[in-house]
Design a protein around this motif. Structure first.
Motif, PDB file in Angstrom:
ATOM      1  N   CYS A  24       0.954  -1.131  -0.074  1.00 19.04           N
ATOM      2  CA  CYS A  24       0.019   0.030   0.062  1.00 19.04           C
ATOM      3  C   CYS A  24       0.984   1.295  -0.305  1.00 19.04           C
ATOM      4  O   CYS A  24       1.285   1.612   0.909  1.00 19.04           O
ATOM      5  CB  CYS A  24      -0.859   0.167   1.117  1.00 19.04           C
ATOM      6  SG  CYS A  24      -1.936   1.568   1.239  1.00 19.04           S
ATOM      7  N   ASP A  93     -20.186  -3.695   6.272  1.00 18.72           N
ATOM      8  CA  ASP A  93     -20.497  -2.567   5.300  1.00 18.72           C
ATOM      9  C   ASP A  93     -21.912  -1.952   5.549  1.00 18.72           C
ATOM     10  O   ASP A  93     -22.224  -0.913   5.600  1.00 18.72           O
ATOM     11  CB  ASP A  93     -20.317  -3.105   3.847  1.00 18.72           C
ATOM     12  CG  ASP A  93     -18.959  -3.252   3.350  1.00 18.72           C
ATOM     13  OD1 ASP A  93     -18.178  -2.563   3.870  1.00 18.72           O
ATOM     14  OD2 ASP A  93     -18.858  -3.949   2.395  1.00 18.72           O
ATOM     15  N   GLN A 106     -14.617   3.442   4.408  1.00 21.52           N
ATOM     16  CA  GLN A 106     -14.842   2.208   3.812  1.00 21.52           C
ATOM     17  C   GLN A 106     -14.122   1.290   4.668  1.00 21.52           C
ATOM     18  O   GLN A 106     -13.117   1.597   5.638  1.00 21.52           O
ATOM     19  CB  GLN A 106     -14.258   2.274   2.462  1.00 21.52           C
ATOM     20  CG  GLN A 106     -12.663   2.624   2.343  1.00 21.52           C
ATOM     21  CD  GLN A 106     -12.237   2.627   1.020  1.00 21.52           C
ATOM     22  OE1 GLN A 106     -11.891   1.755   0.446  1.00 21.52           O
ATOM     23  NE2 GLN A 106     -12.532   3.748   0.043  1.00 21.52           N
ATOM     24  N   ALA A 108     -11.689  -2.251   4.467  1.00 21.29           N
ATOM     25  CA  ALA A 108     -10.957  -3.114   3.937  1.00 21.29           C
ATOM     26  C   ALA A 108     -10.388  -4.436   4.726  1.00 21.29           C
ATOM     27  O   ALA A 108     -10.717  -4.026   6.018  1.00 21.29           O
ATOM     28  CB  ALA A 108      -9.637  -2.338   3.318  1.00 21.29           C
ATOM     29  N   TRP A 114      -6.793 -15.416   3.660  1.00 20.51           N
ATOM     30  CA  TRP A 114      -7.668 -14.635   2.610  1.00 20.51           C
ATOM     31  C   TRP A 114      -7.549 -15.634   1.354  1.00 20.51           C
ATOM     32  O   TRP A 114      -6.433 -15.943   1.022  1.00 20.51           O
ATOM     33  CB  TRP A 114      -7.109 -13.247   2.406  1.00 20.51           C
ATOM     34  CG  TRP A 114      -7.884 -12.634   1.589  1.00 20.51           C
ATOM     35  CD1 TRP A 114      -7.503 -12.467   0.059  1.00 20.51           C
ATOM     36  CD2 TRP A 114      -8.913 -11.745   1.609  1.00 20.51           C
ATOM     37  NE1 TRP A 114      -8.630 -11.586  -0.609  1.00 20.51           N
ATOM     38  CE2 TRP A 114      -9.392 -11.121   0.493  1.00 20.51           C
ATOM     39  CE3 TRP A 114      -9.462 -11.255   2.799  1.00 20.51           C
ATOM     40  CZ2 TRP A 114     -10.258 -10.211   0.372  1.00 20.51           C
ATOM     41  CZ3 TRP A 114     -10.646 -10.221   2.950  1.00 20.51           C
ATOM     42  CH2 TRP A 114     -10.999  -9.824   1.555  1.00 20.51           C
ATOM     43  N   ASN A 129      -3.829  -9.306   0.898  1.00 16.93           N
ATOM     44  CA  ASN A 129      -4.703  -9.375   1.776  1.00 16.93           C
ATOM     45  C   ASN A 129      -4.655 -10.383   3.201  1.00 16.93           C
ATOM     46  O   ASN A 129      -5.598 -10.762   3.671  1.00 16.93           O
ATOM     47  CB  ASN A 129      -6.218  -9.443   1.198  1.00 16.93           C
ATOM     48  CG  ASN A 129      -6.736  -8.246   0.452  1.00 16.93           C
ATOM     49  OD1 ASN A 129      -5.740  -7.978  -0.362  1.00 16.93           O
ATOM     50  ND2 ASN A 129      -7.744  -7.642   0.856  1.00 16.93           N
ATOM     51  N   HIS A 137     -10.099  -2.863   8.521  1.00 15.34           N
ATOM     52  CA  HIS A 137      -9.518  -1.500   8.259  1.00 15.34           C
ATOM     53  C   HIS A 137     -10.201  -0.547   7.854  1.00 15.34           C
ATOM     54  O   HIS A 137     -10.890  -0.570   6.858  1.00 15.34           O
ATOM     55  CB  HIS A 137      -8.218  -1.848   7.051  1.00 15.34           C
ATOM     56  CG  HIS A 137      -7.429  -0.752   7.059  1.00 15.34           C
ATOM     57  ND1 HIS A 137      -6.229  -0.589   6.058  1.00 15.34           N
ATOM     58  CD2 HIS A 137      -7.116   0.357   7.700  1.00 15.34           C
ATOM     59  CE1 HIS A 137      -5.720   0.475   6.186  1.00 15.34           C
ATOM     60  NE2 HIS A 137      -6.153   1.169   6.945  1.00 15.34           N
ATOM     61  N   GLU A 141     -12.478   7.893   3.338  1.00 14.78           N
ATOM     62  CA  GLU A 141     -12.320   7.854   1.879  1.00 14.78           C
ATOM     63  C   GLU A 141     -11.724   9.206   1.233  1.00 14.78           C
ATOM     64  O   GLU A 141     -10.913   9.270   0.371  1.00 14.78           O
ATOM     65  CB  GLU A 141     -13.730   7.685   1.089  1.00 14.78           C
ATOM     66  CG  GLU A 141     -14.268   6.270   1.594  1.00 14.78           C
ATOM     67  CD  GLU A 141     -15.392   5.940   0.643  1.00 14.78           C
ATOM     68  OE1 GLU A 141     -15.573   6.626  -0.458  1.00 14.78           O
ATOM     69  OE2 GLU A 141     -16.095   5.009   0.729  1.00 14.78           O
TER      70      GLU A 141
END
Length: 181
Positions: A24, A93, A106, A108, A114, A129, A137, A141
């Motif tokens: 990342c 979500d 958001q 993650a 994974w 992942n 996480h 945004e």
């Protein structure tokens, strides 16, 4: 495993894998500024983890990004089965939406097992992942958008670079980056 050990293992993973491999490209900036909050959930059931998620969403939404830009909610034992964890992500979500934070925060996700759809369990590309423990996480945004603009990030290019990095590293190399139990 006690909370300090879970935090240490998570920090090790972030530093050696996420930042160390540049999986990342935006993580380093918030990490060095101590703007990443790591919370270990001790919830014994999913309802307890949802309570933890509620609290962390409220805290993140109410705290300036300069203090806490992102939060990792780590649970070391609740989701030994990746598919159960994967199903839980839909609920996470929904919780974001219930808080009126769609488009603001958001989620993650990371898990030790994974597996992307269409891949074999031992496919090294799943490691993008993979984390020592099930982790939610929470990302702002607007911070992600700023980081992408600043770093010139192209999501497809990042994914392609990560796949190539992991394939070069291989499973044995990946194993050396993970915290030792």
């Amino acid at each position: 495993m006690n909370e300090a050990a879970v935090i240490a293992a998570t920090r090790h993973w972030v530093e050696k894998a996420v930042i160390g491999l540049n999986l990342c490209p935006f993580a380093r900036a918030v990490w060095v500024k101590n703007q990443v909050r790591i919370v270990v959930s001790q919830a014994r059931h999913v309802d307890g983890l949802l309570d933890d998620l509620d609290r962390e969403l409220d805290l993140l939404a109410a705290t300036p990004a300069e203090r806490i830009d992102t939060t990792l909610i780590v649970h070391p034992t609740l989701f030994p089965d990746f598919l159960v964890f994967n199903d839980f992500l839909d609920i996470a979500d929904e919780v974001v939406a219930e808080h009126g934070l769609e488009g603001v925060i958001q989620v993650a996700a990371f898990h030790p097992d994974w597996r992307f759809e269409g891949t074999e369990p031992d496919d090294i590309t799943n490691a993008t992942n993979r984390a020592p423990f099930a982790t939610l996480h929470l990302l702002r945004e607007d911070s992600v958008a700023r980081a992408v603009a600043t770093e010139g990030g192209d999501a497809e290019a990042i994914v392609a670079r990560n796949i190539e990095t992991l394939r070069r590293l291989g499973a044995e190399g990946w194993a050396t980056l993970l915290p030792k139990p």
